[in-house]
Design an enzyme around this catalytic site. Structure first.
Site, PDB file in Angstrom:
ATOM      1  N   ASP A 101       0.783  -1.260   0.050  1.00 28.54           N
ATOM      2  CA  ASP A 101       0.105   0.049  -0.019  1.00 28.54           C
ATOM      3  C   ASP A 101       0.702   1.334  -0.017  1.00 28.54           C
ATOM      4  O   ASP A 101       0.294   2.390  -0.238  1.00 28.54           O
ATOM      5  CB  ASP A 101      -0.991   0.138   0.994  1.00 28.54           C
ATOM      6  CG  ASP A 101      -1.946  -1.080   1.127  1.00 28.54           C
ATOM      7  OD1 ASP A 101      -2.183  -1.601   0.219  1.00 28.54           O
ATOM      8  OD2 ASP A 101      -2.661  -1.199   2.172  1.00 28.54           O
ATOM      9  N   CYS A 160      31.459   8.730  -0.930  1.00 27.40           N
ATOM     10  CA  CYS A 160      31.923   7.524  -1.854  1.00 27.40           C
ATOM     11  C   CYS A 160      33.044   8.137  -2.926  1.00 27.40           C
ATOM     12  O   CYS A 160      33.705   7.155  -3.348  1.00 27.40           O
ATOM     13  CB  CYS A 160      30.893   6.672  -2.655  1.00 27.40           C
ATOM     14  SG  CYS A 160      29.703   5.783  -1.294  1.00 27.40           S
TER      15      CYS A 160
END
Length: 229
Positions: A101, A160
């Site tokens: 949902d 990163c």
């Protein structure tokens, strides 16, 4: 904040590797706005098991993955019960759950959002939380509550850099190589459908197609931290 210290100590005694606290006011759905503070529970995965992953997950990794999720759910349940005993509202977000949902491959609230807000790490190019202590070799749990906490300093940008090892290693070609910033939609970092469909098609005999772990295993941040410890 004596109760906060007691709570953190208890959570670590129950098995958590790291604990963080954050304020999620303004980013929670209306149904959860009355419990705006979050406790993040981090469990480190075993290096030996992660290191055995090569071009596919192992049966041992799948068992470990499920065991750690169970431990997280036990810790967050105990946390909720303690908070309620103290007179606060509290709700545990399941360690691993998709609710149709709420949209495809989404849970009640993103664990990684609470974790970054608590200053525990950033979102890597693999779409996983990357912690200073353990790299991405972790699983997460979250408890939402109305207890006030002294919170961590949010991390808002990826560390990163130019590394693309996880992107190149992803057999599903599901990673875009995007450097995360706070508020960035998951869809700009990882194609969750491609990841899930590849796992379901190729690893059905290992963990019913629910796990992979390749992008986590190849992360040099996690490897470096494992060697340094």
């Amino acid at each position: 904040m004596e109760k906060q210290k007691i709570l953190e100590q208890k959570i670590k005694e129950w098995g958590a590797s790291l604990v963080g606290f954050s304020n999620l006011t303004g980013i929670l759905p209306d149904t959860l706005s009355d419990i705006p503070y979050a406790i993040t529970v981090v469990i480190k995965l075993a290096d030996r098991i992660v290191d055995e992953i090569e071009n596919k997950p192992t049966h041992t990794y799948y068992h470990h993955y499920r065991s750690v999720n169970t431990l997280i759910d036990q810790i967050t349940l105990k946390t909720v019960l303690l908070l309620e005993k103290w007179g606060y509202k509290a709700l545990a977000v399941p360690a691993s759950q998709s609710i149709a949902d709420l949209g495809e491959y989404r849970g009640l609230f993103p664990h990684k959002t609470a974790a970054t807000r608590a200053g525990l790490g950033w979102i890597g190019k693999n779409g996983l939380l990357v912690t200073e202590e353990y790299g991405p070799r972790v699983r997460l749990g979250t408890v939402l509550t109305n207890m006030f906490f002294e919170t961590g300093t949010p991390i808002t940008e990826s560390k990163c850099g130019s590394c693309k090892l996880c992107v190149d290693a992803c057999p599903a070609i599901a990673l875009y190589g995007t450097l995360w910033k706070e508020g960035m939609p998951r869809e700009e970092i990882v194609d969750a459908r491609a990841c899930s469909e590849y796992m379901n098609k190729n690893f059905k005999h290992i963990g019913r197609g629910y796990v992979c772990g390749i992008c986590m295993k190849v992360c040099p941040y996690g490897k470096k931290k494992s060697v340094d410890r």
